[in-house]
Design a protein around this motif. Sequence first.
Motif, short mmCIF file in Angstrom:
data_model
loop_
_atom_site.label_atom_id
_atom_site.label_comp_id
_atom_site.label_asym_id
_atom_site.label_seq_id
_atom_site.Cartn_x
_atom_site.Cartn_y
_atom_site.Cartn_z
N GLN A 6 59.22 2.63 32.10
CA GLN A 6 57.94 2.18 31.55
C GLN A 6 57.39 3.17 30.52
OE1 GLN A 6 55.05 1.29 34.53
NE2 GLN A 6 53.60 0.39 33.10
N THR A 10 56.54 0.76 27.32
CA THR A 10 55.13 0.46 27.09
C THR A 10 54.67 0.80 25.68
OG1 THR A 10 54.60 0.72 29.44
CG2 THR A 10 52.77 0.82 27.89
N LYS A 13 56.42 -1.71 23.19
CA LYS A 13 55.83 -3.04 23.21
C LYS A 13 54.45 -3.05 22.57
CE LYS A 13 58.23 -4.62 27.42
NZ LYS A 13 58.06 -4.99 28.85
N GLY A 177 49.35 2.66 27.60
CA GLY A 177 49.22 1.24 27.91
C GLY A 177 48.15 0.54 27.11
#
Length: 220
Positions: A6, A10, A13, A177
């Motif tokens: 992640q 993250t 993305k 995030g």
Amino acid sequence: MIKLNQNYWTPVKLSLQISSVAVLIVLIIGIAAAIFMTQKNFRGKIVLETIMLLPLVLPPTVVGFILIMVFGVQSPVGQFFEALFGQSIMFTWWAALIAAIVVSFPLMYQSAKTGIQSVDRDIEEAARIDGANNIKVLLAITLPLSIKSIVSGFILAFARALGEFGATFMFAGNLPGKTQTIPIAVYVALESGKVELAWLFVITIIIISFFMLILTTIIK
């Protein structure tokens, strides 16, 4: 060998998401601005165009500072958004999006303007003589004949939004995030001694940018 967990996916993305939304917005306002600036003559036109192109030459930290001054909690604009959304726009996903839009807009605008200016005016006038109004001329002749420049600007604007660091870091911060894009993740990974992770981000953005530039060469 570092795993693609992640911590890697993250920021990737998020960067692709922000860049995609930013470039779609820039596509619309960039073309609209290019049409307006090529068709209108008015006092202060050179000054306005210079202001629109300033993010190309200003240091990213200066752009970030200006965004803070415009959208910060002490400014009327910032207070308006805080009253509207119940929180400051700074250090949010929207702040990262605004930063990406601001730095990528000049590339889209300049490319679209170049394409529109290259269209033969005799062709447009011939269409008007045949009964086409300005909107039909724009949609059927001007934009189709400018498509290569527009697509080139779209690609370059996407690449610029993807690589934005300074303005985003100052205005949107480093929130995993939410606002931690690939360039910021590279900085954080290197500062944390995670060199392998930093290399993964660097290689990722180099590959994406490489193919973006190849596309601009192919369409010319």
